[in-house]
Design a protein around this motif. Sequence first.
Motif: not given
Length: 288
Positions: A97-99, A45-58, A77-82, A71-75
């Motif tokens: 938070f460190a990631s 999904c992330l390779q197909e388009r940019e997203y404003a945010a992403i909700l991620i289960d651990v 950067i304009d997507t806010a991960a929660i 991966y989101v933080h590295a590639h």
Amino acid sequence: MDGERSHIPIVEDDDEGRLLLVRILDEEGVYESTAVASVAEARRCLQEREYAAILIDVCLPGESGIDLLAYVHAHHIDTAAIMVTGANDRELIDEAFASGAFGYVVKPYRVGELLISLLNALHRRELEMHSRAHMRELEEKVVVRTSALRQTLAPLEGALLHPISVEEVIERLSAALTVRHEESGAHIRRVSEYSALLADRAGLTASEHAKVRLASALHDVGKIGVPDAILQKPGPLTVEQRSVMQRHTLMGHKLLEHSDSAVLTLGAVIALTHHERWDGSGYPVGLA
């Protein structure tokens, strides 16, 4: 309108949990969600388009949510991960938070808490995007100003400069920088004269004397990267504004370093260190 919606993928392997998050976001009417069940699907999904945010289960099958967060933080950067998870573990929260996580919401979800966390993340994302755009603009400005500075300081290629030439270079430097109120030609001249006096008292040679006098005129050149709203603010700066202001030492050094000119090389050192203090309370390094 669809164009006003924030697009958000939901990465949750539990069917009920995934549907619940989709329903919460859809009911707000300002989000468009894409539900996936694995890290691999999320990457596609992330390779197909940019997203404003992403909700991620651990806890996800295969790669973990923390792996996806990194991966989101590295590639992206304009997507806010929660992180949205049932794992209420302090070490895991710190790792998230460190990631690069913008937020961490623990199951069972409280709708208000989730939406506030998402809004805060989107607001922080917008601020950081504006900040990065501003820094790119400043870097472009530095390139242009560097060219102007090098032309201004071309007379420095000689050995000793006649005093009249020194004054001429300082005047030209003042015009080339086009800086704000406190950095008038008189200010540059004063700093140069004080520096020359110190060089004389330190017993430097006449050649070194001339270099110090000219190089010191570059001490605040990094302020071309400080916004007018901060540089010209009449009252005290906030902690955040002070941090931005203090970056002028680093930017000035970056602008002047790696030069073939001995004066510019010395100017880079002066730009970097002119706010250091004898007791270590200065910046940017805190030299003592």
